[in-house]
Design a protein around this motif. Structure first.
Motif, PDB file in Angstrom:
ATOM      1  N   ARG A  63       0.839  -1.198   0.000  1.00  0.00           N
ATOM      2  CA  ARG A  63       0.000   0.000   0.000  1.00  0.00           C
ATOM      3  C   ARG A  63       0.874   1.249   0.000  1.00  0.00           C
ATOM      4  NH1 ARG A  63       0.503   0.573   5.554  1.00  0.00           N
ATOM      5  NH2 ARG A  63      -0.004   2.766   5.402  1.00  0.00           N
ATOM      6  N   ALA A  64       0.329   2.333  -0.550  1.00  0.00           N
ATOM      7  CA  ALA A  64       1.064   3.605  -0.561  1.00  0.00           C
ATOM      8  C   ALA A  64       1.137   4.133   0.873  1.00  0.00           C
ATOM      9  CB  ALA A  64       0.351   4.611  -1.455  1.00  0.00           C
ATOM     10  N   ASP A  65       2.205   4.875   1.160  1.00  0.00           N
ATOM     11  CA  ASP A  65       2.402   5.400   2.518  1.00  0.00           C
ATOM     12  C   ASP A  65       1.556   6.649   2.741  1.00  0.00           C
ATOM     13  OD1 ASP A  65       3.406   5.899   5.041  1.00  0.00           O
ATOM     14  OD2 ASP A  65       5.146   7.018   4.267  1.00  0.00           O
ATOM     15  N   THR A  66       0.265   6.461   2.920  1.00  0.00           N
ATOM     16  CA  THR A  66      -0.591   7.606   3.220  1.00  0.00           C
ATOM     17  C   THR A  66      -1.452   7.277   4.439  1.00  0.00           C
ATOM     18  OG1 THR A  66      -2.114   6.731   1.581  1.00  0.00           O
ATOM     19  CG2 THR A  66      -0.794   8.604   0.903  1.00  0.00           C
TER      20      THR A  66
END
Lengths: 95, 478
Positions: A63-66
């Motif tokens: 997953r993207a780091d957000t």
């Protein structure tokens, strides 16, 4: 494969299970037969076979780091037995 | 008997991500308890971990920087134990197949270069925090930190003194900060270490029984704790005793280590591959892409400062410790041509001093590199004296503005033209006949006094070098 009474006590302690002394021989017998059952696999020749880390032959989707989770402390703590000042409370732990 | 200490360090570096390693909760430090702990971090039933791409990226960046092999496929495992700050009953870590394999880090200690082997580095999640004393008879649990990504960096047991261990830890600290993978804030626990210490008879190559000192969160504590532990073990061995394999805690107030748990109650973690997580693959393309983003490494940067700018190693290391300082230094070398050494001295002297007094972090330096560049240039071309420059520095630190404007506004321009100084020098010679006689009789040191008088007469604006030259001319010429 034979599991001793000492092994049973150690396994129960690691799992934080309280078991009656009188039940120990029963568990020892049951655990031994589980291991015997699995031990049949030792007969398979695995030379040259790569160890399997997961039955699906895929690699992880990342997953993207957000930050996607916002504060829901009130709802989450509604199910906790005891809280104070935003903290979950547990019986006192001393190192 | 002579004993050789053997030390290995396990350093936990918190990776600089916005969100947690397996959930989308924030990782920011200092939030109110449990506002950054979501269902995944709380270990609620039915939730599943999803790996953060940036945590993988940062771990790979570290691996490449220490010349390590990056595992094309690494596996997460469950490390099982019960503790209230670990809601799932297991910590997700890597065991048999870590993402970063064998690498090494070069350190310098007392002019000696040492190559410290790094066994491995693996990804794992942090646990929560226990808070004592909020409610009597209860322990409070804050799970904001639970699930924060950590890189555990394990060295080989190849260090032989507390100083070596600290030098290695400092180099590692510099490296992770340069790579931008960890903020290195030790007070906040972003960079902490466990030390394994054992002793063996000098010359032996089998390892003695080791103890592990947990949770050291400052360079000083690492040094003190290891020193104490070496002494403690030496005393036991000298008395013919045996060191007990155990985990110990360092108490900074008493400056000693004490038993936390012995081998008998050592944890049996029953690691096994986490069925919730698939293996992580890192492709050759990923490696090439990440390698291309690596900055100049601190060791190379220090060497460059020494070779290209003629700085001493200590000064170079002082600048490179903080990436922001190194960037400030490099930016201050232009646009005006200035000696790098003078710029370095201003930074390690005046700038560091002013930061300390103001209690500011290096990211908050209130002056710009262009300001420092112009100031150093104006000292170099004689516009302002060293003393005047400090006044300019104070003014630009507290009120801003370029040195040229401050020099103009405060009348700090040094008088260098001989016409203006001429009159002053003549006055000084006329007013101090005794000193002039002494000077002419060979007491050359008296010249300093005469220069001082002239400086005073010029209210500090005369260029002392020009005054001195003119005085000598006039006295010797007579």
């Amino acid at each position: 494969m034979s599991i001793s009474a000492v092994d049973v006590r150690a396994i129960a302690r690691l799992a934080r299970l309280s078991i009656a002394e009188s039940d120990i021989p029963v568990y020892a017998g049951q655990l031994s037969s589980i291991l015997d059952f699995v031990a049949q696999m030792n007969a398979v020749d695995t030379a040259g076979v790569e160890p399997l880390a997961h039955p699906l032959e895929l690699s992880a989707r990342l997953r993207a780091d957000t930050v996607t989770e916002t504060d829901r402390r009130t709802e989450l703590q509604a199910g906790a037995p005891e809280t104070a000042d935003g903290l979950y409370l547990v019986p006192q732990v001393i190192e | 008997m002579e004993w050789q200490p053997v030390i290995g360090l396990e350093v936990h570096a918190q990776l600089a991500t916005q969100s947690k390693i397996f959930s989308g909760a924030a990782t920011a430090y200092g939030a109110a308890p449990n506002v950054q702990a979501c269902g995944v971090d709380l270990g609620l039933p039915g939730v599943l971990p999803v790996l953060n791409a940036q945590a993988v990226e940062l771990a790979v960046r570290f691996g490449l920087a220490i010349d390590a092999e990056i595992a094309p496929c690494s596996v997460f495992a469950r490390k099982n134990y019960f503790y209230p700050d670990l809601p799932k009953g297991y910590q997700i870590s890597q065991y048999e197949h870590p993402i970063v394999g064998c690498g090494h880090l070069r350190i310098t200690l007392d002019e000696r270069e040492l190559d410290i082997g790094i066994t491995r580095a693996h990804l794992e999640e942090d646990a929560g925090k226990s808070v004592h004393g909020v409610v009597s008879g209860r322990t409070g649990i804050d799970l904001n930190r639970a699930g924060t990504p950590l890189l555990e960096i394990v060295s080989e047991p190849v260090m032989h003194s507390a100083r070596e261990a600290v030098a290695y830890m400092r180099e590692l600290h510099r490296l992770v900060r340069h790579l931008g993978i960890c903020d290195g804030n030790m007070q906040e626990g972003s960079f902490r270490c466990d030390a394994n210490v054992s002793l063996r008879p000098a010359g032996s190559d089998t390892l003695g029984t080791r103890t592990e000192i947990k949770n050291l969160n400052s360079f000083r504590f690492v040094e003190r704790a290891i020193e104490f532990e070496i002494e403690r073990q030496r005393d036991i061995l000298e008395d013919g005793g045996k060191v007990v394999q155990e985990t110990r805690l360092y108490d900074p107030d008493k400056d000693e280590t004490r038993t936390m748990r012995t081998k008998e109650d050592a944890h049996d973690y029953r690691y096994f591959p986490d069925p919730d997580l698939l293996p992580v693959s890192v492709s050759a393309d990923d490696l090439a892409r990440i390698r291309a983003t690596l900055p100049e490494l601190p060791a190379a940067r220090i060497a460059r400062y020494v070779d290209d700018y003629g700085l001493g190693r200590e000064d170079a290391a002082l600048l490179v410790n903080e990436p922001a300082v190194a960037a400030f230094f490099e930016a201050s070398l232009g646009p005006l041509e200035v000696p790098a050494k003078a710029v370095a001295n201003w930074i390690t002297g005046e700038v560091f001093g002013a930061l300390n007094r103001a209690g500011l972090a290096v990211d908050d330096i209130p002056i710009t590199p262009a300001m420092l560049n112009q100031l150093v240039a104006r000292i170099g071309d004689g516009t302002v004296s060293g003393k005047g420059a400090k006044t300019v520095f104070q003014a630009m630190w507290s009120e801003g503005g370029l040195p040229d404007d401050i020099i103009e506004a405060q009348g700090l321009k040094q008088v260098s033209d001989s016409g203006a100084i001429d009159a002053i020098v003549d006055e000084v010679i006329a007013a101090n006949p005794a000193q002039v006689q002494d000077y002419l009789a060979g007491k050359e040191k008296i010249l300093g006094y005469l220069v001082g008088q002239a400086m005073k007469a010029s209210k500090g604006k005369a260029n002392p070098a020009a005054v001195s030259a003119l005085l000598v001319d006039k006295l010797k010429g007579d």
